[in-house]
Scaffold this motif. Structure first.
Motif, short mmCIF file in Angstrom:
data_model
loop_
_atom_site.label_atom_id
_atom_site.label_comp_id
_atom_site.label_asym_id
_atom_site.label_seq_id
_atom_site.Cartn_x
_atom_site.Cartn_y
_atom_site.Cartn_z
N UNK A 114 0.83 -1.21 0.00
CA UNK A 114 0.00 0.00 0.00
C UNK A 114 0.86 1.26 0.00
N UNK A 115 1.98 1.23 0.74
CA UNK A 115 2.88 2.38 0.77
C UNK A 115 3.41 2.67 -0.63
N UNK A 116 3.92 1.64 -1.30
CA UNK A 116 4.51 1.82 -2.63
C UNK A 116 3.44 2.25 -3.64
N UNK A 117 2.28 1.64 -3.57
CA UNK A 117 1.20 1.99 -4.50
C UNK A 117 0.78 3.45 -4.32
N UNK A 118 0.66 3.89 -3.07
CA UNK A 118 0.25 5.28 -2.81
C UNK A 118 1.33 6.27 -3.25
N UNK A 119 2.59 5.91 -3.08
CA UNK A 119 3.67 6.78 -3.54
C UNK A 119 3.63 6.92 -5.06
N UNK A 120 3.46 5.82 -5.77
CA UNK A 120 3.43 5.88 -7.22
C UNK A 120 2.25 6.75 -7.69
N UNK A 121 1.10 6.54 -7.07
CA UNK A 121 -0.08 7.32 -7.46
C UNK A 121 0.14 8.81 -7.20
N UNK A 122 0.77 9.14 -6.08
CA UNK A 122 0.99 10.55 -5.74
C UNK A 122 1.95 11.21 -6.72
N UNK A 123 3.04 10.56 -7.04
CA UNK A 123 4.02 11.15 -7.95
C UNK A 123 3.49 11.23 -9.38
N UNK A 124 2.68 10.25 -9.76
CA UNK A 124 2.08 10.30 -11.09
C UNK A 124 1.08 11.45 -11.21
N UNK A 125 0.41 11.75 -10.11
CA UNK A 125 -0.57 12.84 -10.10
C UNK A 125 0.10 14.21 -10.02
N UNK A 126 1.17 14.32 -9.22
CA UNK A 126 1.82 15.62 -9.01
C UNK A 126 3.32 15.43 -8.87
N UNK A 127 4.05 15.62 -9.96
CA UNK A 127 5.50 15.40 -9.96
C UNK A 127 6.23 16.38 -9.05
N UNK A 128 5.57 17.48 -8.66
CA UNK A 128 6.22 18.44 -7.78
C UNK A 128 6.50 17.86 -6.39
N UNK A 129 5.91 16.73 -6.10
CA UNK A 129 6.18 16.05 -4.83
C UNK A 129 7.55 15.37 -4.83
N UNK A 130 8.14 15.22 -6.01
CA UNK A 130 9.45 14.58 -6.12
C UNK A 130 10.55 15.63 -5.95
N UNK A 131 11.76 15.21 -5.59
CA UNK A 131 12.87 16.16 -5.49
C UNK A 131 13.11 16.86 -6.84
N UNK A 132 13.69 18.04 -6.80
CA UNK A 132 13.85 18.85 -8.01
C UNK A 132 14.69 18.15 -9.07
N UNK A 133 15.75 17.47 -8.65
CA UNK A 133 16.59 16.81 -9.65
C UNK A 133 15.83 15.70 -10.37
N UNK A 134 14.93 15.03 -9.67
CA UNK A 134 14.10 14.00 -10.32
C UNK A 134 13.02 14.64 -11.19
N UNK A 135 12.47 15.76 -10.74
CA UNK A 135 11.51 16.47 -11.59
C UNK A 135 12.15 16.88 -12.91
N UNK A 136 13.40 17.30 -12.85
CA UNK A 136 14.09 17.79 -14.04
C UNK A 136 14.30 16.69 -15.07
#
Length: 387
Positions: free
Chosen positions: A322-344
């Motif tokens: 559930x942790x991994x699934x929720x993380x994937x869903x969150x980052x797919x919805x809003x990439x700004x939740x990821x660190x800047x270097x990964x956003x880039x």
């Protein structure tokens, strides 16, 4: 030191995807395979293995295995076998140390969640992710991506369990960039790394399971070959404590398996004169004898029934998924939740976008993943620590 004619040769022409440093830039008197090992040890991905699940998720106890300690134990067993067979110890060790670099947080539970999240984008496989990690994600050098490891290391990492008939997208992409002969058997060093992995987790998971109270000695002794070991240990050390006898039994079982591999493999390679002949044999050469292989299958079945599928393990695995699934869903919805270097580095469209998100999650430690889901959702699942 004895070197067999079928051992990988670090002095032969060594191929690297990006050529490696020139002779004048060599740092110290190391062989090509020693440099591979050192690059792996100094990588951030290797360091993060200290906080990734082996069997027990985010263990409180200091004495349970993690992916890091497991990899070190595999390397120790692999070096012993390689030395006895006259193989290249450094290549064997490097393969053992790198074999789990692609595992996401929470072990197989995390992998199952990423596989499900990535189903429409080509899927996820920890073995292919290990190659992707060392060839594309780890980027410590100024002129190229990856660790620029030798072809021998990458080939062994890709197919240490045997030829790959249907590589997934990640392995197929890497093979297209730097062909790894996926349809053949790898070097004996890679085959030894694979069997060392089996020996390590078969026996050390028993040790951890007993320590956690998920396994009981009486249940283990239902397996006749373990009962024989236990009786022999009791006879040798009649005054020793039960705990010490249990650890001695595990050591004896490792020794039996190692000696069996040495005897069987020596017979299989008799008469071979080169690495090319190893690959042309068309079958696994380094491994258990048929009798030991049958015992090992029984042991694996027992471990799945009594430890890996223990109700507490299953419940913890569901929370981890559930942790991994929720993380994937969150980052797919809003990439700004990821660190800047990964956003880039995030592509604009799927499937490439989803694959980079999976790269980010796969690199997380258990602890980092729980902290990330808590930051995003306000809390992490309760009861995730299961020992």
């Amino acid at each position: 030191m004895f070197r067999a004619p079928y051992a990988a040769d670090p002095e032969a022409r060594v191929l690297r995807e990006f050529g490696g440093p020139s002779e004048g830039e060599r740092r110290g008197p190391r062989s090509a395979f020693q440099r591979d090992r050192d690059r792996i040890i100094h990588s951030m991905s290797f360091r993060r293995l200290k906080s990734k699940t082996q069997v027990f998720i985010a263990p409180d106890g200091d004495h349970y295995r993690t992916r890091l300690t497991h990899s070190l134990e595999v390397a120790q067993i692999g070096r012993v076998i390689a030395r006895a067979l006259g193989l290249d110890e450094d290549l064997t060790e490097a393969l053992c140390l790198a074999h789990d670099l692609g595992h996401p947080p929470f072990g197989h539970a995390g992998e199952a969640a990423l596989s499900e999240a990535m189903e429409r984008h080509g899927g996820f496989c920890h073995n292919a992710q290990a190659l992707r990690t060392v060839m594309r994600i780890e980027c410590p050098y100024p002129e190229h991506d990856g660790l620029d490891l030798t072809w021998d290391l990458l080939e062994g990492l890709a197919k240490h369990n045997g030829p790959v008939a249907a590589p997934n997208w990640a392995l197929a992409e890497l093979d297209a960039a730097f062909p790894l002969a996926l349809d053949t058997w790898p070097s004996l060093e890679a085959q030894v790394a694979a069997i060392a992995d089996d020996i390590a987790y078969d026996n050390h998971d028993i040790d951890d399971g007993l320590r956690a109270g998920f396994l009981q000695l009486d249940d283990l002794l239902a397996l006749d070959f373990l009962a024989d070991q236990w009786r022999a240990v009791e006879k040798r050390f009649p005054r020793a404590s039960r705990e010490r006898l249990l650890r001695e039994m595990v050591r004896d079982q490792i020794g039996l398996m190692v000696n069996d591999v040495l005897g069987h493999t020596a017979r299989e390679v008799r008469g071979l004169g080169s690495v090319a002949e190893v690959r042309a044999a068309g079958r696994r050469l380094a491994g258990f004898s048929p009798a030991m292989a049958a015992q090992e299958r029984r042991l694996k079945s027992f471990m799945y029934e009594r430890l890996y599928y223990h109700p507490e393990q299953v419940a913890a695995a569901e929370r981890a998924r559930d942790v991994v699934a929720r993380l994937f869903a969150a980052y797919a919805e809003d990439a700004r939740l990821m660190p800047e270097d990964w956003q880039a580095r995030l592509p604009a469209r799927d499937p490439e976008r989803a694959r980079v998100i999976a790269d980010f999650i796969a690199g997380m430690s258990d602890r980092f993943a729980m902290q990330a889901v808590s930051r995003i959702y306000g809390s992490a699942p309760e009861g995730l620590i299961n020992v």
